[in-house]
Structure formats: C-alpha cells, structure tokens
Design a protein around this motif. Structure first.
Motif, PDB file in Angstrom:
ATOM      1  N   ASP A   1       0.831  -1.101  -0.081  1.00  0.00           N
ATOM      2  CA  ASP A   1      -0.010   0.038   0.167  1.00  0.00           C
ATOM      3  C   ASP A   1       0.890   1.406  -0.258  1.00  0.00           C
ATOM      4  O   ASP A   1       0.193   2.278  -0.358  1.00  0.00           O
ATOM      5  CB  ASP A   1      -0.842   0.039   1.360  1.00  0.00           C
ATOM      6  CG  ASP A   1      -1.777  -1.164   1.218  1.00  0.00           C
ATOM      7  OD1 ASP A   1      -2.423  -1.616   0.140  1.00  0.00           O
ATOM      8  OD2 ASP A   1      -2.385  -1.596   2.253  1.00  0.00           O
TER       9      ASP A   1
ATOM     10  N   GLY B   1      -0.325   9.589   4.239  1.00  0.00           N
ATOM     11  CA  GLY B   1      -1.008   9.445   2.737  1.00  0.00           C
ATOM     12  C   GLY B   1      -0.200   8.136   2.346  1.00  0.00           C
ATOM     13  O   GLY B   1      -0.257   7.660   1.098  1.00  0.00           O
TER      14      GLY B   1
ATOM     15  N   GLU C   1       1.533   8.023  -8.681  1.00  0.00           N
ATOM     16  CA  GLU C   1       2.257   8.053  -7.483  1.00  0.00           C
ATOM     17  C   GLU C   1       2.593   9.682  -7.365  1.00  0.00           C
ATOM     18  O   GLU C   1       2.689  10.273  -6.326  1.00  0.00           O
ATOM     19  CB  GLU C   1       3.754   7.343  -7.472  1.00  0.00           C
ATOM     20  CG  GLU C   1       3.676   5.946  -7.582  1.00  0.00           C
ATOM     21  CD  GLU C   1       4.861   5.201  -7.351  1.00  0.00           C
ATOM     22  OE1 GLU C   1       4.946   4.081  -7.337  1.00  0.00           O
ATOM     23  OE2 GLU C   1       5.878   5.747  -7.488  1.00  0.00           O
TER      24      GLU C   1
ATOM     25  N   THR D   1       0.599  11.818  -8.187  1.00  0.00           N
ATOM     26  CA  THR D   1      -0.877  12.423  -7.598  1.00  0.00           C
ATOM     27  C   THR D   1      -0.848  12.264  -6.111  1.00  0.00           C
ATOM     28  O   THR D   1      -1.438  13.163  -5.590  1.00  0.00           O
ATOM     29  CB  THR D   1      -2.029  11.744  -8.493  1.00  0.00           C
ATOM     30  OG1 THR D   1      -1.665  12.080  -9.787  1.00  0.00           O
ATOM     31  CG2 THR D   1      -3.252  12.044  -7.929  1.00  0.00           C
ATOM     32  N   ARG D   2      -0.456  10.793  -5.910  1.00  0.00           N
ATOM     33  CA  ARG D   2      -0.539  10.631  -4.215  1.00  0.00           C
ATOM     34  C   ARG D   2       0.121  11.527  -3.597  1.00  0.00           C
ATOM     35  O   ARG D   2      -0.102  11.955  -2.497  1.00  0.00           O
ATOM     36  CB  ARG D   2      -0.348   9.167  -4.080  1.00  0.00           C
ATOM     37  CG  ARG D   2      -1.565   8.282  -4.251  1.00  0.00           C
ATOM     38  CD  ARG D   2      -1.361   6.840  -4.040  1.00  0.00           C
ATOM     39  NE  ARG D   2      -0.629   6.832  -2.572  1.00  0.00           N
ATOM     40  CZ  ARG D   2      -0.317   5.410  -2.036  1.00  0.00           C
ATOM     41  NH1 ARG D   2      -0.573   4.413  -3.065  1.00  0.00           N
ATOM     42  NH2 ARG D   2       0.075   5.271  -0.918  1.00  0.00           N
TER      43      ARG D   2
ATOM     44  N   GLU E   1      -1.291  15.143  -3.253  1.00  0.00           N
ATOM     45  CA  GLU E   1      -2.260  15.057  -2.234  1.00  0.00           C
ATOM     46  C   GLU E   1      -1.660  15.006  -0.866  1.00  0.00           C
ATOM     47  O   GLU E   1      -2.497  15.552  -0.133  1.00  0.00           O
ATOM     48  CB  GLU E   1      -3.259  13.798  -2.405  1.00  0.00           C
ATOM     49  CG  GLU E   1      -4.170  14.118  -3.899  1.00  0.00           C
ATOM     50  CD  GLU E   1      -4.830  12.613  -4.287  1.00  0.00           C
ATOM     51  OE1 GLU E   1      -4.571  11.545  -3.496  1.00  0.00           O
ATOM     52  OE2 GLU E   1      -5.615  12.532  -5.269  1.00  0.00           O
ATOM     53  N   ALA E   2      -0.867  14.207  -0.548  1.00  0.00           N
ATOM     54  CA  ALA E   2      -0.387  14.149   0.770  1.00  0.00           C
ATOM     55  C   ALA E   2       0.150  15.536   1.003  1.00  0.00           C
ATOM     56  O   ALA E   2       0.143  15.892   2.398  1.00  0.00           O
ATOM     57  CB  ALA E   2       0.730  13.081   0.516  1.00  0.00           C
TER      58      ALA E   2
END
Length: 321
Positions: A21, A287, A311, A313-314, A317-318
């Motif tokens: 994850d 995140g 990745e 994008t994540r 966002e974090a």
C-alpha cells in the motif's frame, strides 16, 4: 542495523497498512525499474559458469565505459564489507556526512575512522572514501580533484552508486590505477535493488583479492541474465537519465511550494530543509508515502522520485493535507 532508508516495517508499525500500500520514497531506488522480461530456467537451476560471469563483467565494462579489471558482487554493500580485508587496519578518513556503512564496517574491523568535511583533508589516510555524487546531500566532486588526491592516500575508494545518470563524474575509466577502487551499484538506477548486484573496479591486484574473497559464485544466475541485458541497453539508460532529470525539477517545484529549501540531491533522490522533518514525514505517512529523516539533522527530509503518474498524484495529495 544502522539507520537507512527502505525501513517500511517501521512505517507499517507506526501508521499501519500493508507494504504494497505504501510508496517508498525513503530510498534512492528508481521507481520505474528496468523491464526484466523472461529469465531462462537455466539461470535459476544451474550454477553460473565462469563464461557467464565474464559476460556480465563485459556488460558492466560497456555500461561504465571502462576496460579496467572488474568483479561482480552482491551489491556495492558486499564490496564495502570486504574493504577492511584489503590491507592491514590503519587510518581511514571518510568524506562526511555520507552513507554510514563505511564508518561502521571499518570501525568494527579495527580501523581508526575519522569523518572529515573537505576532500583535501582526506590526505594522509591509509584508506580514503568519497561517495560521488554523495548520499544524502548530492555533493559532486570533479574527477581531476579526486585523481589529484590519489598519490596522497594509501587507497582511494570512490563510491559511484548514484553516478549512472552523471557519467561525467565517473572515474571508472581510470580505475585500473594502483590504489584506486571504484564501486558501482546496479540496483539503484535500474530499480532492481532486490537482485543484489554491484561491481568493484580497480587495479588487477585489488580485484583479484576481492574476487578470491567473494568465492566462485558471487552473484546469482538471475542477476547475471538480467544484468547482462540491462547493462547493454543504452537506449533505456539514456531515456531513463533524461526522465530522471525532468522528474528532479518537478519534485523540487513541489517541495518549493511547501516552503522547503533544496539542500542538494542526485538523479534518484532530493534532500530538503524543512521547518520540522519529523512532522513532514508524518504528514506524508498519513498518505502512506514514506520518506527519510536524519537523527543528526532534524530539519532534513530526503525524498526519492515517484514513478508512475499515480504516485505523483498521491504525493501531491499528501502534501496538500
């Protein structure tokens, strides 16, 4: 175990989730690895032959632009473990801060280890160590300046684990000089750290000693097959170097937007000064993005480069949390 990146077990203990994850940006390992493709059954079933190992050596010499004697090993770390045995224990000087295994391995073997901050102060050491580009701050050293140091030390070790995308820094082509030893990592640039493959290049006497200490089968058949294929794939290496250069600029821009200051970095990682690195690490960890912090530098946060667009994008966002 000494402090390192890649410690996802710690991230899971503190923040939960499965290993798959997480996006592990705590290391300097390429998140878009070389496409392994098929590996023949023989690579898994048979002991590697001398001819196959020699083919791997030739592929590495091609990739690193050298004809110097070379030996394949289980990662650059395997060579570091054997360094103390190349000569009687004496005075070792390490250009620091840097990869902490050098000081640990040499100290345990009875060497008098000193960490210094400038290349010139390495002079007089029986063993001098420079990581170029340096980890974690990305400092770079001109090959001519390192070669000028060579007559002033007993043995000069240049760790080029992050030099694949910066070939102009490499001393691989000069590695056959007496007293010079160059270490290369395969797993970082090619994104296959689990393969455990690296190389030592140097004078024939030193390489013969390392080869003898490593034994008849220092690397696996799979490592030989994949290494031969990847190290001769010039088009992949050139495209990857170009992508990493663009991605460094992209990551630096995201960090700057957070008010973080770029301390330095190499093609596979960036080092930032933050108001509070532990707080920044925890924010990213919520995140499920893991980063690296440093006990002796509480403001430093190191990030590897994300791979696929998801990745990135994540990460965005974090950071926006």
């Amino acid at each position: 175990m000494r402090e390192h990146g890649g410690n996802l077990d710690l991230a899971q203990q503190r923040f939960g989730g499965r290993a798959e994850d997480w996006i592990d940006l705590s290391t300097g390992i390429n998140r878009l690895p070389y496409p392994v493709g098929e590996v023949s059954p023989r690579a898994w079933n048979a002991l590697p032959s001398r001819a196959e190992i020699e083919s791997l050596h030739q592929a590495a010499q091609h990739a690193y632009g050298t004809s110097a004697p070379i030996v394949a090993m289980g990662g650059a770390q395997a060579a570091i473990q054997l360094l103390p045995q190349l000569a009687p224990a004496g005075r070792a000087r390490i250009l620091a801060p840097t990869y902490n295994e050098y000081a640990g391995v040499l100290s345990i073997a009875g060497w008098d280890v000193q960490e210094v901050g400038e290349v010139g102060t390495l002079a007089g050491a029986d063993l001098a160590v420079v990581v170029n580009p340096n980890n974690p701050d990305g400092r770079r050293f001109a090959p001519k300046d390192l070669l000028a140091l060579l007559p002033r030390v007993g043995r000069l070790v240049i760790d080029e684990s992050f030099a694949d995308a910066a070939p102009q820094l490499s001393l691989a082509s000069e590695a056959d000089r007496p007293g010079l030893l160059v270490l290369r990592s395969f797993g970082k640039f090619y994104g296959l750290a689990g393969l455990r493959l690296g190389f030592a290049l140097g004078h024939a006497v030193d390489i013969a000693k390392l080869a003898a200490m490593s034994g008849p089968w220092p690397v696996s058949g799979a490592a030989i097959a994949i290494g031969c294929r990847a190290l001769r794939d010039d088009a992949w290496a050139e495209a990857t170097s170009a992508r990493l250069a663009r991605d460094c600029v992209r990551l630096d821009g995201m960090a700057q937007a957070q008010g973080w200051r770029l301390v330095g970095g190499a093609s596979l990682f960036r080092l930032y000064e933050t108001p509070d690195a532990l707080a920044a690490q925890e924010r990213l960890a919520h995140g499920q993005i893991w980063s690296r912090v440093f006990a002796k530098q509480p403001a430093w946060l190191r990030l590897g480069l994300p791979g696929r667009e998801a990745e990135w994008t994540r990460l965005a966002e974090a950071l926006a949390r």
